[in-house]
Design a protein around this motif. Structure first.
Motif, PDB file in Angstrom:
ATOM      1  N   UNK A 145      41.947 -73.584 -27.610  1.00  0.00           N
ATOM      2  CA  UNK A 145      42.333 -74.893 -28.130  1.00  0.00           C
ATOM      3  C   UNK A 145      41.860 -75.013 -29.572  1.00  0.00           C
ATOM      4  N   UNK A 146      42.743 -75.540 -30.413  1.00  0.00           N
ATOM      5  CA  UNK A 146      42.417 -75.711 -31.826  1.00  0.00           C
ATOM      6  C   UNK A 146      42.817 -77.115 -32.283  1.00  0.00           C
ATOM      7  N   UNK A 147      41.998 -77.746 -33.117  1.00  0.00           N
ATOM      8  CA  UNK A 147      42.409 -79.039 -33.658  1.00  0.00           C
ATOM      9  C   UNK A 147      43.518 -78.839 -34.686  1.00  0.00           C
ATOM     10  N   UNK A 148      44.503 -79.720 -34.624  1.00  0.00           N
ATOM     11  CA  UNK A 148      45.656 -79.635 -35.527  1.00  0.00           C
ATOM     12  C   UNK A 148      46.045 -81.041 -35.972  1.00  0.00           C
ATOM     13  N   UNK A 149      46.457 -81.160 -37.224  1.00  0.00           N
ATOM     14  CA  UNK A 149      47.002 -82.427 -37.717  1.00  0.00           C
ATOM     15  C   UNK A 149      48.485 -82.465 -37.375  1.00  0.00           C
ATOM     16  N   UNK A 150      48.927 -83.566 -36.819  1.00  0.00           N
ATOM     17  CA  UNK A 150      50.352 -83.732 -36.523  1.00  0.00           C
ATOM     18  C   UNK A 150      51.093 -83.909 -37.846  1.00  0.00           C
ATOM     19  N   UNK A 151      52.036 -83.046 -38.105  1.00  0.00           N
ATOM     20  CA  UNK A 151      52.833 -83.158 -39.321  1.00  0.00           C
ATOM     21  C   UNK A 151      53.953 -84.164 -39.110  1.00  0.00           C
ATOM     22  N   UNK A 152      54.591 -84.100 -37.928  1.00  0.00           N
ATOM     23  CA  UNK A 152      55.690 -85.021 -37.620  1.00  0.00           C
ATOM     24  C   UNK A 152      55.903 -85.048 -36.117  1.00  0.00           C
TER      25      UNK A 152
END
Length: 176
Positions: A32-39
Motif C-alpha cells: 500500500x502506498x499513499x497517493x494524491x488523487x489527480x482526478x
C-alpha cells in the motif's frame, strides 16, 4: 450489508484528496502506498493518479492489474476494488496536470518518466458516519452496548456498490 446507491458512493469519493493504492508485488505480498488523487471522473468513479515510470508500482500493475484503493477522512471510509492501467498519453497528462504535481515531478508535465495510473473500480464499499448518519450510529452503538448486540446500520452509513463491470445485485456482471 445493504446495497447502497452509486450516487452515494460517488458523492463520498468526491470528498477525498488522498488515498492508499494497494498493489500486488511479484511474490504475492500486498503493498500500500499513499497517493494524491489527480482526478475522479464524474459518473464512473474512475480514479487517476500521477506516477513515475521508475516506480515499483508500475511493474506491479503490469503483472497484477487488480488493485484496491482505500480512502479515509474523519468519519468517512471508502474501499474500491478494480483494475489499474498505466497511461502514457501526453495529451491525458497535459489534461490532468496541475502545478501541485511539480512537487513530485520538478521537470513538469513534459517529464518523460511521468505517467498516469487509471483505476477503473468494479466494486466499492463505504462507511459514512458523518452528520445525521453519525448520530444514528451513535444511538445504535449505545443500544448495542447496553443489549450486548451489534449496532445496526443502513445504506446511508454502510453499503456495497457494484460499479464499472462489477457484480450486480442479481449475480450478473454489469456492462461498462
Amino acid at each position: 450489508m445493504e446495497t447502497g446507491s452509486r450516487e452515494k458512493l460517488l458523492e463520498i469519493l468526491e470528498k477525498f484528496r488522498n488515498a492508499m493504492l494497494v498493489t500486488q508485488a511479484s511474490h504475492g505480498e500486498l503493498r500500500a502506498r499513499p497517493m494524491a488523487l489527480t482526478k475522479v471522473d464524474d459518473g464512473t468513479g474512475d480514479i487517476w493518479f500521477m506516477t513515475s515510470l521508475d516506480s515499483g508500482k508500475v511493474d506491479e500493475i503490469a503483472s497484477h492489474p487488480e488493485v484496491n484503493v482505500t480512502l479515509q477522512e474523519e468519519h468517512r471510509f471508502l474501499s474500491l476494488s478494480g483494475r489499474a492501467t498505466i497511461v502514457r498519453s501526453r495529451a491525458k497528462i497535459e489534461e490532468l496536470w496541475s502545478e501541485e504535481a511539480k512537487v513530485f515531478f520538478p521537470k513538469g508535465k513534459d517529464d518523460p518518466h511521468l505517467a498516469l495510473i487509471h483505476v477503473s473500480p468494479r466494486e466499492g464499499e463505504y462507511w459514512d458516519d458523518q452528520g445525521a448518519a453519525g448520530l444514528r450510529f451513535l444511538v445504535e452503538a449505545v443500544k448495542a452496548y447496553v443489549t450486548g448486540t451489534t449496532p445496526k446500520t443502513d445504506a446511508a452509513q454502510h453499503a456495497a456498490v457494484p460499479l464499472n463491470g462489477g457484480p450486480t445485485g442479481d449475480g450478473r456482471v454489469s456492462a461498462r
